[in-house]
Design a protein around this motif. Structure first.
Motif, PDB file in Angstrom:
ATOM      1  N   GLY A  93       0.810  -1.209   0.000  1.00 12.57           N
ATOM      2  CA  GLY A  93       0.000   0.000   0.000  1.00 12.57           C
ATOM      3  C   GLY A  93       0.847   1.265   0.000  1.00 12.57           C
ATOM      4  O   GLY A  93       0.547   2.234  -0.722  1.00 12.57           O
ATOM      5  N   ARG A  94       1.907   1.259   0.777  1.00  9.92           N
ATOM      6  CA  ARG A  94       2.817   2.411   0.798  1.00  9.92           C
ATOM      7  C   ARG A  94       3.471   2.621  -0.568  1.00  9.92           C
ATOM      8  O   ARG A  94       3.625   3.756  -1.034  1.00  9.92           O
ATOM      9  N   ALA A  95       3.847   1.507  -1.208  1.00 10.58           N
ATOM     10  CA  ALA A  95       4.470   1.607  -2.525  1.00 10.58           C
ATOM     11  C   ALA A  95       3.502   2.218  -3.537  1.00 10.58           C
ATOM     12  O   ALA A  95       3.900   3.046  -4.370  1.00 10.58           O
ATOM     13  N   LEU A  96       2.243   1.836  -3.472  1.00 10.51           N
ATOM     14  CA  LEU A  96       1.248   2.393  -4.394  1.00 10.51           C
ATOM     15  C   LEU A  96       1.106   3.900  -4.191  1.00 10.51           C
ATOM     16  O   LEU A  96       1.024   4.672  -5.158  1.00 10.51           O
ATOM     17  N   ARG A  97       1.085   4.321  -2.958  1.00  6.78           N
ATOM     18  CA  ARG A  97       0.946   5.753  -2.674  1.00  6.78           C
ATOM     19  C   ARG A  97       2.179   6.526  -3.141  1.00  6.78           C
ATOM     20  O   ARG A  97       2.071   7.596  -3.748  1.00  6.78           O
ATOM     21  N   GLU A  98       3.363   5.976  -2.875  1.00  5.25           N
ATOM     22  CA  GLU A  98       4.604   6.677  -3.200  1.00  5.25           C
ATOM     23  C   GLU A  98       4.903   6.663  -4.699  1.00  5.25           C
ATOM     24  O   GLU A  98       5.381   7.654  -5.259  1.00  5.25           O
ATOM     25  N   GLN A  99       4.623   5.542  -5.356  1.00  4.66           N
ATOM     26  CA  GLN A  99       4.988   5.402  -6.772  1.00  4.66           C
ATOM     27  C   GLN A  99       3.978   6.029  -7.724  1.00  4.66           C
ATOM     28  O   GLN A  99       4.338   6.521  -8.787  1.00  4.66           O
ATOM     29  N   HIS A 100       2.719   6.012  -7.322  1.00  3.07           N
ATOM     30  CA  HIS A 100       1.684   6.473  -8.247  1.00  3.07           C
ATOM     31  C   HIS A 100       0.978   7.736  -7.769  1.00  3.07           C
ATOM     32  O   HIS A 100       0.237   8.349  -8.537  1.00  3.07           O
TER      33      HIS A 100
ATOM     34  N   GLU B  28      -0.399  -8.756  -2.014  1.00  4.26           N
ATOM     35  CA  GLU B  28      -0.510  -7.890  -3.189  1.00  4.26           C
ATOM     36  C   GLU B  28      -1.707  -6.970  -2.966  1.00  4.26           C
ATOM     37  O   GLU B  28      -2.756  -7.405  -2.485  1.00  4.26           O
ATOM     38  N   VAL B  29      -1.531  -5.694  -3.277  1.00  6.15           N
ATOM     39  CA  VAL B  29      -2.619  -4.727  -3.159  1.00  6.15           C
ATOM     40  C   VAL B  29      -2.889  -4.139  -4.539  1.00  6.15           C
ATOM     41  O   VAL B  29      -1.960  -3.711  -5.234  1.00  6.15           O
ATOM     42  N   ILE B  30      -4.157  -4.122  -4.917  1.00  6.15           N
ATOM     43  CA  ILE B  30      -4.580  -3.597  -6.214  1.00  6.15           C
ATOM     44  C   ILE B  30      -5.583  -2.474  -5.949  1.00  6.15           C
ATOM     45  O   ILE B  30      -6.534  -2.649  -5.175  1.00  6.15           O
ATOM     46  N   ILE B  31      -5.346  -1.318  -6.563  1.00  4.41           N
ATOM     47  CA  ILE B  31      -6.303  -0.227  -6.410  1.00  4.41           C
ATOM     48  C   ILE B  31      -6.825   0.200  -7.783  1.00  4.41           C
ATOM     49  O   ILE B  31      -6.124   0.102  -8.788  1.00  4.41           O
ATOM     50  N   GLU B  32      -8.061   0.643  -7.793  1.00  5.42           N
ATOM     51  CA  GLU B  32      -8.656   1.244  -8.979  1.00  5.42           C
ATOM     52  C   GLU B  32      -9.068   2.663  -8.623  1.00  5.42           C
ATOM     53  O   GLU B  32      -9.644   2.903  -7.553  1.00  5.42           O
ATOM     54  N   THR B  33      -8.773   3.617  -9.506  1.00  2.00           N
ATOM     55  CA  THR B  33      -9.031   5.021  -9.224  1.00  2.00           C
ATOM     56  C   THR B  33     -10.225   5.537 -10.026  1.00  2.00           C
ATOM     57  O   THR B  33     -10.720   4.874 -10.941  1.00  2.00           O
ATOM     58  N   SER B  34     -10.642   6.725  -9.680  1.00  2.00           N
ATOM     59  CA  SER B  34     -11.837   7.303 -10.302  1.00  2.00           C
ATOM     60  C   SER B  34     -11.663   7.593 -11.781  1.00  2.00           C
ATOM     61  O   SER B  34     -12.649   7.738 -12.507  1.00  2.00           O
ATOM     62  N   ASP B  35     -10.415   7.673 -12.259  1.00  2.00           N
ATOM     63  CA  ASP B  35     -10.179   7.881 -13.687  1.00  2.00           C
ATOM     64  C   ASP B  35      -9.923   6.554 -14.406  1.00  2.00           C
ATOM     65  O   ASP B  35      -9.286   6.520 -15.464  1.00  2.00           O
ATOM     66  N   ALA B  36     -10.395   5.449 -13.805  1.00  2.84           N
ATOM     67  CA  ALA B  36     -10.352   4.110 -14.412  1.00  2.84           C
ATOM     68  C   ALA B  36      -8.948   3.541 -14.557  1.00  2.84           C
ATOM     69  O   ALA B  36      -8.723   2.632 -15.355  1.00  2.84           O
ATOM     70  N   LYS B  37      -8.020   4.013 -13.750  1.00  4.58           N
ATOM     71  CA  LYS B  37      -6.672   3.443 -13.764  1.00  4.58           C
ATOM     72  C   LYS B  37      -6.569   2.357 -12.697  1.00  4.58           C
ATOM     73  O   LYS B  37      -7.272   2.389 -11.681  1.00  4.58           O
ATOM     74  N   ARG B  38      -5.680   1.417 -12.963  1.00  4.24           N
ATOM     75  CA  ARG B  38      -5.505   0.272 -12.060  1.00  4.24           C
ATOM     76  C   ARG B  38      -4.020   0.112 -11.751  1.00  4.24           C
ATOM     77  O   ARG B  38      -3.195   0.065 -12.664  1.00  4.24           O
ATOM     78  N   PHE B  39      -3.687   0.043 -10.478  1.00  2.35           N
ATOM     79  CA  PHE B  39      -2.294  -0.078 -10.061  1.00  2.35           C
ATOM     80  C   PHE B  39      -2.142  -1.256  -9.102  1.00  2.35           C
ATOM     81  O   PHE B  39      -3.040  -1.542  -8.301  1.00  2.35           O
ATOM     82  N   THR B  40      -0.975  -1.908  -9.187  1.00  2.00           N
ATOM     83  CA  THR B  40      -0.715  -3.098  -8.377  1.00  2.00           C
ATOM     84  C   THR B  40       0.681  -3.029  -7.766  1.00  2.00           C
ATOM     85  O   THR B  40       1.631  -2.573  -8.417  1.00  2.00           O
ATOM     86  N   ALA B  41       0.792  -3.474  -6.539  1.00  2.00           N
ATOM     87  CA  ALA B  41       2.103  -3.597  -5.891  1.00  2.00           C
ATOM     88  C   ALA B  41       2.063  -4.812  -4.972  1.00  2.00           C
ATOM     89  O   ALA B  41       1.003  -5.164  -4.434  1.00  2.00           O
ATOM     90  N   SER B  42       3.197  -5.466  -4.804  1.00  2.00           N
ATOM     91  CA  SER B  42       3.262  -6.638  -3.925  1.00  2.00           C
ATOM     92  C   SER B  42       4.517  -6.593  -3.081  1.00  2.00           C
ATOM     93  O   SER B  42       5.491  -5.900  -3.413  1.00  2.00           O
ATOM     94  N   CYS B  43       4.497  -7.340  -1.986  1.00  2.00           N
ATOM     95  CA  CYS B  43       5.658  -7.428  -1.091  1.00  2.00           C
ATOM     96  C   CYS B  43       5.605  -8.743  -0.335  1.00  2.00           C
ATOM     97  O   CYS B  43       4.542  -9.133   0.164  1.00  2.00           O
ATOM     98  N   ASP B  44       6.734  -9.426  -0.249  1.00  2.00           N
ATOM     99  CA  ASP B  44       6.854 -10.614   0.586  1.00  2.00           C
ATOM    100  C   ASP B  44       7.641 -10.228   1.829  1.00  2.00           C
ATOM    101  O   ASP B  44       8.866 -10.120   1.805  1.00  2.00           O
ATOM    102  N   ALA B  45       6.923  -9.990   2.921  1.00  4.59           N
ATOM    103  CA  ALA B  45       7.556  -9.573   4.166  1.00  4.59           C
ATOM    104  C   ALA B  45       8.230 -10.726   4.892  1.00  4.59           C
ATOM    105  O   ALA B  45       8.814 -10.528   5.962  1.00  4.59           O
TER     106      ALA B  45
END
Length: 453
Positions: free
Chosen positions: A285-292, A379-396
């Motif tokens: 989730g942090r990666a999605l916020r920071e990268q996108h 793995e966390v997948i988000i979809e945004t209001s402008d129809a974009k889809r982003f994915t990030a994963s991490c093996d802790a």
């Protein structure tokens, strides 16, 4: 399980291995990692001592009085070694910010160290002896976990409490210098007193599990030293620990020929103040916020893909307290996506569960279980209001192999957690702990860890 005569003598084998360990046998990596575990334990225990669960426990236990031979960390008080093991063990797990090893799917250091430290103060052991005993106990707790994995944890037992009691007995037996036979007896005493239910996650009972494991292990070793009897094959015997608490029995994994740093190299440290099985999802989730750079308002859907083991551990859908929030994949991912500091213990207060921004994100999240995922991958997948889809994963579940980098991160964590409590003394304590195993007096180390208030 098979017939008793054909069953590998796991208990005696582990006891002989642990009893024979000497400081000179330890690799440089084992010493470094043990120091890091001990540093991290003090980092989470000193602020944890102020938590309500610890206050209630102290108020109940200390009313009876006891010989003041062992320190209560983060407090000016002292008590008996048994009381200190229970109270300090509970304090060390009260923030759920302590280390993890997936060999037991639990928290090794909070079970092993509190009894060791209390015993060391009582008998005058130095830091070399404590570090050696800690590594011996760490080896036993992970091997016992491997013996019973995955059925033990899957059946609903909290391995920190149950298997942790065995490891704590091994560590304390080693510090007392017990031979293999007497050590195996201690393991049996610990095995018959061990208990802890995963259903208690999100309540004060979870940190109590760590305190009980430390107390059980210390008491088992001391009783064995006095001649108290038990079975010396408690782990493998019919109706024994493995047979009654797991559908799995893996003696080849428990008795694997490997060095004493084999399991401690896979120790996992926490940098988020929540259940470890939320950490992969938080990092994603942090990666999605920071990268996108997607604002939380723009997010319209969230999917969290995790292994099934998380379902009965950290899948509280709508937590109502800060403690429950630590066991909620949905809420901790919401916090990561909203930019909240999940490394700060103050973040996990009750008020966080009702914040509108977080509740909105939490309630749009769905959990997807993937049986192909290892225990700590997400793995966390988000979809945004402008129809974009982003994915990030991490093996802790992958341990850091750069021990210097890990050491710096742990020192930063220590300073952030301990300095607000101890002030300038925190730097002196950090220095003593980073050099732990140098023959220093445990009395001097523990004095630094006691708050003046």
């Amino acid at each position: 399980m098979g017939q008793a005569g054909a069953t590998p003598p796991v208990t005696r084998w582990l006891a002989a291995r642990a009893a024979g360990l000497k400081y000179g046998d330890l690799s440089e990596a084992a010493v470094t990692l043990a120091r890091q575990c001990i540093l991290d334990w003090f980092a989470v225990t000193i602020p944890g001592a102020a938590e309500p669960v610890v206050r209630i426990l102290r108020d109940e236990i200390l009313t009876d009085g006891a010989a003041p031979v062992a320190s209560l960390v983060g407090s000016p008080e002292r008590s008996s070694a048994i009381n200190a093991a229970l109270i300090n063990g509970t304090a060390s797990h009260s923030l759920d910010f302590d280390d993890v090893n997936l060999a037991i799917l639990g928290h090794p250091t909070v079970a092993l160290l509190p009894g060791l430290l209390a015993l060391a103060e009582e008998i005058g052991a130095d830091s070399n002896e404590v570090l050696t005993a800690f590594v011996a106990g760490y080896d036993v707790v992970c091997r016992t976990g491997a013996l019973m994995s995955p059925g033990h944890y899957g059946h609903g037992f909290h391995a920190t409490a149950t298997i942790g009691s065995i490891g704590a007995a091994a560590a304390c037996a080693r510090l007392l210098g017990l031979d293999a036979e007497t050590s195996a007896t201690a393991y049996g005493i610990a095995a018959t007193t061990a208990s802890g239910l995963k259903s208690m996650f999100g309540t004060m009972c979870k940190p109590l599990h760590a305190g009980r494991a430390a107390q059980n292990g210390l008491q088992a070793a001391r009783l064995a030293a006095r001649g108290f009897t038990s079975r010396q094959d408690a782990l493998e015997c019919e109706q024994g620990f493995a047979a009654t608490q797991s559908v799995n029995f893996n003696p080849e994994a428990a008795m694997l020929e490997a060095p004493f740093d084999h399991h401690i190299r896979n120790n996992l440290f926490k940098y988020h103040a929540s259940c470890y099985l939320t950490h992969g999802a938080i990092e994603a989730g942090r990666a999605l916020r920071e990268q996108h750079g997607a604002s939380s308002n723009a997010i319209q859907a969230i999917a969290i893909r995790v292994p099934p083991v998380t379902d009965r551990v950290c899948n509280i859908a709508k937590p109502e307290t800060g403690l429950e929030a630590k066991f909620s994949l949905r809420l901790t991912v919401a916090m990561a996506l909203a930019g909240r500091d999940t490394s700060a213990i103050s973040t996990f207060e009750d008020v966080v569960t009702g914040e509108p921004e977080l509740v909105r994100l939490r309630d749009m999240a769905t959990i997807v279980f993937d049986e192909t995922y290892p225990e700590a991958k997400a793995e966390v997948i988000i979809e945004t209001s402008d129809a974009k889809r982003f994915t990030a994963s991490c093996d802790a579940g992958v341990a850091d192999t750069d021990l210097r980098r890990q050491g710096r991160k742990l020192e930063q964590k220590f300073d952030a957690l301990v300095e607000p409590v101890l002030g300038r003394i925190s730097a002196d304590l950090r220095g003593a702990l980073t050099a732990f195993g140098d023959g220093s007096s445990m009395t001097d180390v523990m004095k630094l860890a006691r708050s003046a208030n």
